[in-house]
Design a protein around this motif. Structure first.
Motif, PDB file in Angstrom:
ATOM      1  N   PHE A 292       0.799  -1.215   0.000  1.00 37.13           N
ATOM      2  CA  PHE A 292       0.000   0.000   0.000  1.00 37.13           C
ATOM      3  C   PHE A 292       0.839   1.275   0.000  1.00 37.13           C
ATOM      4  N   VAL A 293       2.092   1.169   0.400  1.00 35.93           N
ATOM      5  CA  VAL A 293       2.956   2.342   0.529  1.00 35.93           C
ATOM      6  C   VAL A 293       3.319   2.888  -0.845  1.00 35.93           C
ATOM      7  N   GLY A 294       3.288   4.219  -0.997  1.00 40.40           N
ATOM      8  CA  GLY A 294       3.671   4.829  -2.262  1.00 40.40           C
ATOM      9  C   GLY A 294       3.057   6.201  -2.454  1.00 40.40           C
ATOM     10  N   HIS A 295       3.290   6.774  -3.628  1.00 39.54           N
ATOM     11  CA  HIS A 295       2.713   8.061  -4.017  1.00 39.54           C
ATOM     12  C   HIS A 295       1.447   7.811  -4.836  1.00 39.54           C
ATOM     13  N   TYR A 296       0.410   8.594  -4.575  1.00 36.46           N
ATOM     14  CA  TYR A 296      -0.864   8.440  -5.284  1.00 36.46           C
ATOM     15  C   TYR A 296      -1.361   9.820  -5.729  1.00 36.46           C
ATOM     16  N   ARG A 297      -2.228   9.787  -6.725  1.00 34.90           N
ATOM     17  CA  ARG A 297      -2.760  11.042  -7.260  1.00 34.90           C
ATOM     18  C   ARG A 297      -4.212  10.846  -7.677  1.00 34.90           C
ATOM     19  N   ASN A 298      -5.027  11.861  -7.446  1.00 32.42           N
ATOM     20  CA  ASN A 298      -6.449  11.822  -7.781  1.00 32.42           C
ATOM     21  C   ASN A 298      -6.630  11.676  -9.290  1.00 32.42           C
ATOM     22  N   LEU A 299      -7.461  10.720  -9.703  1.00 31.68           N
ATOM     23  CA  LEU A 299      -7.701  10.509 -11.128  1.00 31.68           C
ATOM     24  C   LEU A 299      -8.567  11.586 -11.748  1.00 31.68           C
ATOM     25  N   ARG A 300      -9.290  12.324 -10.939  1.00 32.51           N
ATOM     26  CA  ARG A 300     -10.193  13.331 -11.509  1.00 32.51           C
ATOM     27  C   ARG A 300      -9.401  14.593 -11.833  1.00 32.51           C
ATOM     28  N   ARG A 301      -8.779  14.575 -13.013  1.00 33.88           N
ATOM     29  CA  ARG A 301      -8.030  15.721 -13.488  1.00 33.88           C
ATOM     30  C   ARG A 301      -7.911  15.623 -15.006  1.00 33.88           C
ATOM     31  N   ASN A 302      -7.333  16.630 -15.616  1.00 30.64           N
ATOM     32  CA  ASN A 302      -7.189  16.647 -17.060  1.00 30.64           C
ATOM     33  C   ASN A 302      -5.828  16.108 -17.469  1.00 30.64           C
ATOM     34  N   PHE A 303      -5.787  15.368 -18.570  1.00 27.98           N
ATOM     35  CA  PHE A 303      -4.551  14.768 -19.052  1.00 27.98           C
ATOM     36  C   PHE A 303      -4.093  15.336 -20.391  1.00 27.98           C
ATOM     37  N   ILE A 321       0.932  10.998  -0.153  1.00 32.36           N
ATOM     38  CA  ILE A 321       1.851   9.893   0.105  1.00 32.36           C
ATOM     39  C   ILE A 321       1.245   8.995   1.173  1.00 32.36           C
ATOM     40  N   ILE A 322       1.358   7.708   0.962  1.00 32.20           N
ATOM     41  CA  ILE A 322       0.948   6.739   1.979  1.00 32.20           C
ATOM     42  C   ILE A 322       2.213   6.023   2.455  1.00 32.20           C
ATOM     43  N   ALA A 323       2.444   6.109   3.748  1.00 33.70           N
ATOM     44  CA  ALA A 323       3.645   5.536   4.347  1.00 33.70           C
ATOM     45  C   ALA A 323       3.252   4.681   5.545  1.00 33.70           C
ATOM     46  N   GLU A 324       4.168   3.823   5.965  1.00 37.77           N
ATOM     47  CA  GLU A 324       3.911   3.000   7.147  1.00 37.77           C
ATOM     48  C   GLU A 324       4.084   3.858   8.396  1.00 37.77           C
ATOM     49  N   HIS A 325       3.110   3.785   9.295  1.00 36.54           N
ATOM     50  CA  HIS A 325       3.159   4.568  10.530  1.00 36.54           C
ATOM     51  C   HIS A 325       4.110   3.895  11.526  1.00 36.54           C
ATOM     52  N   PRO A 326       4.891   4.663  12.270  1.00 38.54           N
ATOM     53  CA  PRO A 326       5.850   4.061  13.216  1.00 38.54           C
ATOM     54  C   PRO A 326       5.204   3.141  14.247  1.00 38.54           C
ATOM     55  N   ASP A 327       3.944   3.421  14.606  1.00 41.05           N
ATOM     56  CA  ASP A 327       3.255   2.617  15.614  1.00 41.05           C
ATOM     57  C   ASP A 327       2.348   1.553  15.002  1.00 41.05           C
ATOM     58  N   GLY A 328       2.478   1.339  13.695  1.00 35.07           N
ATOM     59  CA  GLY A 328       1.636   0.361  13.016  1.00 35.07           C
ATOM     60  C   GLY A 328       0.525   1.028  12.242  1.00 35.07           C
ATOM     61  N   LEU A 330      -1.069   2.760   8.657  1.00 33.24           N
ATOM     62  CA  LEU A 330      -0.634   3.620   7.568  1.00 33.24           C
ATOM     63  C   LEU A 330      -0.824   5.083   7.922  1.00 33.24           C
ATOM     64  N   SER A 331       0.064   5.919   7.394  1.00 32.38           N
ATOM     65  CA  SER A 331      -0.084   7.369   7.483  1.00 32.38           C
ATOM     66  C   SER A 331      -0.407   7.907   6.101  1.00 32.38           C
ATOM     67  N   VAL A 332      -1.490   8.649   5.992  1.00 25.44           N
ATOM     68  CA  VAL A 332      -1.825   9.352   4.753  1.00 25.44           C
ATOM     69  C   VAL A 332      -1.323  10.781   4.910  1.00 25.44           C
ATOM     70  N   ILE A 333      -0.330  11.138   4.113  1.00 24.27           N
ATOM     71  CA  ILE A 333       0.353  12.423   4.261  1.00 24.27           C
ATOM     72  C   ILE A 333      -0.095  13.350   3.144  1.00 24.27           C
ATOM     73  N   LYS A 334      -0.747  14.448   3.530  1.00 26.71           N
ATOM     74  CA  LYS A 334      -1.200  15.465   2.587  1.00 26.71           C
ATOM     75  C   LYS A 334      -0.456  16.759   2.867  1.00 26.71           C
ATOM     76  N   ASP A 335      -0.696  17.733   2.028  1.00 23.97           N
ATOM     77  CA  ASP A 335      -0.104  19.046   2.230  1.00 23.97           C
ATOM     78  C   ASP A 335      -0.584  19.653   3.542  1.00 23.97           C
ATOM     79  N   SER A 336      -1.818  19.317   3.952  1.00 26.41           N
ATOM     80  CA  SER A 336      -2.405  19.907   5.156  1.00 26.41           C
ATOM     81  C   SER A 336      -2.063  19.146   6.427  1.00 26.41           C
ATOM     82  N   GLY A 337      -1.380  18.004   6.309  1.00 31.31           N
ATOM     83  CA  GLY A 337      -1.050  17.229   7.493  1.00 31.31           C
ATOM     84  C   GLY A 337      -1.144  15.743   7.204  1.00 31.31           C
TER      85      GLY A 337
END
Length: 465
Positions: A292-303, A321-328, A330-337
């Motif tokens: 599950f870990v990796g970079h993702y992007r919203n499909l609703r955009r123009n190509f 970004i989705i990363a593994e959380h230190p305490d177990g 997943l962490s979903v990391i956005k610009d806002s937090g």
């Protein structure tokens, strides 16, 4: 008439809309592009575009707009959900074709009139008797509130140009909650209202599903569904709970309208379905989070159009970004937090927020398979894994550099002309000008090809964490 005609086929896009004609013309190839499960479930694979939402001086009929604003299909139908106003507009055009009448006339006759919705319309210009009943946005200038009009979708009328009073929307909700019947009148054929609540796409078992024209809303064990939409200064939502025979319609106009409407919706659901009190979700050891870990992007955009220029800023595309959380978990990391999610017991590849039991995170695939897509609880948006070159806007920056470089051809050409023909330069400088002009020209052509060619569009099946 203005709205008669044929939507031209665009074989390069593979959209499959050839033969959708005006008047008495045939309706061919519709199954290729949009069955009611693919189109209204927003799985047709189209890119998004904002051109259908821009104001115009006069109304634009569906067939005219759809033929001029054909989006590219970026993935096979049924692959993933990505909300498409254009696909909904095409569904409206199919209705026009079958009935031989404008979309608003069909809806007025088939829905508005039998439901008793006498103060509702899809028309571009509000009828005189409705204008005073509709809300308007307002801005404050020099200590006074001034009307700034009402934002309206133009070209894709069937996708969201309904304007109705709250009383009319209440009748519409009652009709759906009563299986298509209201005041003894059967508006929808028996079984249609129930059929519209059937899933058309569910990314992972236990995740909210896309329905026929609706989407499922997560609650604590009570089935709820609805729909919503927004423009920059307008937001509207419908929520239906058939088991409780309850419905909510909320419209907010002004800055932050969509967020405020969401707060009202959440407060309503928390009131009618109180969340059970208990310990925060925990995580058991032994989970493998690598798929599950990796970079993702919203499909609703123009190509493929100039609208894609906003992709220079990855956050404008919903990159996270989705990363593994230190305490177990997943962490979903956005610009806002960031937000922590832990595995939801009994549901494969589904995670739940440690702060909100209705906030889910579901991934495509099974077992140890690397996830290609994921969704939050709002099933309208799908996020796709992106390759290394596509991360942080690098892919778009390379493309735009090529376009900017093309401007160098003009500068090099001026230099060449001055040096070669003006007699003010040497043969050496002229050759240098010719060389650099060629470089600029080649780089510019590469930029243009990169910008428009489908081969440069990311293929999401190749994503690696």
């Amino acid at each position: 008439s203005q709205c008669a005609g044929i939507i031209a086929a665009d074989t390069n896009n593979g959209v499959g809309i050839a033969g959708i004609a005006g008047g008495d013309g045939p309706v061919d190839g519709v199954q290729l592009m949009i069955s009611l499960g693919i189109g209204t479930g927003h799985q047709a694979g189209f890119e998004d575009q904002g051109l259908g939402l821009r104001p115009t001086r006069t109304d634009v009929c569906l067939v005219e707009h759809l033929s001029k604003q054909v989006p590219r299909r970026m993935r096979a139908p049924g692959t993933a959900v990505s909300y498409s106003n254009w696909a909904t507009g095409l569904a409206g055009r199919i209705i026009e074709n079958v009935e031989g009448k404008p979309f608003n006339d069909v809806i007025k006759e088939r829905i508005f009139k039998p439901t008793g919705m006498t103060r509702s319309t899809f028309l571009h210009e509000l009828p005189g008797e409705l204008a005073p009943l509709m809300p308007e946005s307002a801005v404050r200038e020099n200590g006074q509130w001034l009307s700034s009009g009402m934002p309206v979708i133009f070209g894709e009328a069937a996708a969201g140009r309904l304007r109705a009073t709250g009383a009319d929307m209440a009748k519409y909700m009652i009709m759906h909650l009563n299986e298509g019947e209201i005041d003894g009148r059967q508006v929808l054929s028996p079984g249609v209202a129930e059929g519209m609540r059937e899933p058309t796409h569910r990314l992972a078992p236990g995740m909210p599903a896309m329905l026929f024209g609706w989407y499922e809303i997560p609650t604590q064990g009570t089935f709820a569904y609805g729909h919503g939409g927004f423009l920059p200064s307008f937001g509207s939502r419908v929520v239906l709970l058939p088991e409780l025979e309850l419905g909510l319609y909320v419209t907010v106009i002004g800055e932050g309208a969509w967020s405020l409407g969401g707060m009202v919706q959440d407060a309503f659901l928390d009131w009618v379905i109180p969340a059970p009190k208990g310990p925060r979700p925990t995580v058991e050891p032994g989970h493998d989070y690598a798929p599950f870990v990796g970079h993702y992007r919203n499909l609703r955009r123009n190509f493929s159009r100039i609208e894609r220029a906003d992709q220079l800023d990855p956050h404008s595309m919903g990159e996270l970004i989705i990363a593994e959380h230190p305490d177990g978990g997943l962490s979903v990391i956005k610009d806002s937090g960031s937000q922590r999610y832990v595995p939801l017991e009994g549901r494969e590849r589904v995670f739940v927020s440690v702060d909100d039991q209705d906030d889910l995170l579901g991934f495509s695939g099974s077992g140890d398979e690397v996830a290609e897509f994921f969704q939050f609880s709002f099933p309208v948006y799908t996020y796709a894994r992106v390759r290394l070159i596509d991360r942080t806007g690098l892919h778009e920056r390379i493309r735009m550099v090529g376009l900017v470089t093309l401007a160098g051809v003009l500068l090099g050409g001026l230099w060449l002309t001055r040096s070669w023909f003006g007699g003010n330069g040497t043969e050496k400088s002229a050759r240098a000008a010719l060389f650099f002009s060629g470089v600029f020209y080649a780089a510019g052509l590469l930029g243009l090809a990169h910008f428009w060619d489908d081969e440069w569009v990311p293929t999401y099946s190749e994503g690696i964490p």
